[in-house]
Design a protein around this motif. Sequence first.
Motif, short mmCIF file in Angstrom:
data_model
loop_
_atom_site.label_atom_id
_atom_site.label_comp_id
_atom_site.label_asym_id
_atom_site.label_seq_id
_atom_site.Cartn_x
_atom_site.Cartn_y
_atom_site.Cartn_z
N SER A 1 18.33 15.72 -25.03
CA SER A 1 17.27 16.67 -24.73
C SER A 1 17.10 16.79 -23.22
O SER A 1 17.20 15.81 -22.49
N LYS A 2 16.80 17.99 -22.77
CA LYS A 2 16.57 18.25 -21.34
C LYS A 2 15.09 17.99 -21.06
O LYS A 2 14.25 18.88 -21.14
N TYR A 3 14.77 16.76 -20.74
CA TYR A 3 13.38 16.31 -20.62
C TYR A 3 12.58 17.09 -19.58
O TYR A 3 11.42 17.42 -19.81
N ASP A 4 13.19 17.40 -18.45
CA ASP A 4 12.42 18.07 -17.40
C ASP A 4 12.01 19.50 -17.76
O ASP A 4 11.28 20.14 -17.02
N GLU A 5 12.44 19.97 -18.94
CA GLU A 5 12.01 21.29 -19.42
C GLU A 5 11.06 21.20 -20.61
O GLU A 5 10.67 22.22 -21.17
N TRP A 6 10.68 20.01 -21.01
CA TRP A 6 9.78 19.84 -22.14
C TRP A 6 8.43 20.50 -21.85
O TRP A 6 7.89 20.40 -20.74
N THR A 7 7.85 21.11 -22.86
CA THR A 7 6.51 21.68 -22.75
C THR A 7 5.50 20.59 -22.47
O THR A 7 4.60 20.76 -21.65
N HIS A 8 5.63 19.47 -23.13
CA HIS A 8 4.69 18.36 -22.90
C HIS A 8 4.73 17.91 -21.44
O HIS A 8 3.67 17.71 -20.83
N TYR A 9 5.91 17.75 -20.90
CA TYR A 9 6.02 17.34 -19.50
C TYR A 9 5.41 18.39 -18.57
O TYR A 9 4.60 18.08 -17.70
N ARG A 10 5.78 19.63 -18.74
CA ARG A 10 5.35 20.70 -17.83
C ARG A 10 3.87 21.07 -17.97
O ARG A 10 3.21 21.33 -16.98
N ARG A 11 3.36 21.10 -19.20
CA ARG A 11 2.00 21.62 -19.41
C ARG A 11 0.94 20.57 -19.67
O ARG A 11 -0.23 20.83 -19.47
#
Length: 173
Positions: free
Chosen positions: A24-34
């Motif tokens: 998974s591309k973690y730095d694009e996760w919704t949880h991470y970003r938002r």
Amino acid sequence: MAVIEQTIQEDRLTFHFPANAMASKYDEWTHYRRQFNGAFGGTKAVDILYVENSIGWLIEIKDYRIECKISATDLADVVALKVRDTLAGLVSANLHAYDQDERRVARKFLGCRKLRVVLHVEQPEKKSKLRPQAIDPAAVLQKLKGQVKAIDPHPSVVSQNNLKATMQWRVEG
């Protein structure tokens, strides 16, 4: 029936993971970003999470063939910070992610028996005999070992041409 591998694109590099693993591309996760990133005035994130068997891989990618704003002397510090923040973000995602796929990946990653830290670095063609590489992988590795030893006592600094046998993925680009 053919088994379809998982692919993740990061700039000019394409990572190919086995179909039976979880990448998974973690730095694009919704949880991470938002959700997570703003909670602490900003956090950092590794590029890719990869789980195979019971090993969780935290993979950070730097391509010095493209402009890279991080100096070689700061690279290990940046990677260590991203590893720390990503692990904290995974705990949060396991409990609070709205996206069920992200929650599932976080849960699987946190259930791993072993964690591995990988810095994937692509370097430009040799430009001079005095300085044949943009960074010295051995020097970065030595510094990184001291910073992430509580997570992974044997981190790796690799490129697409020197992946280790335990790394069950391939990279093109």
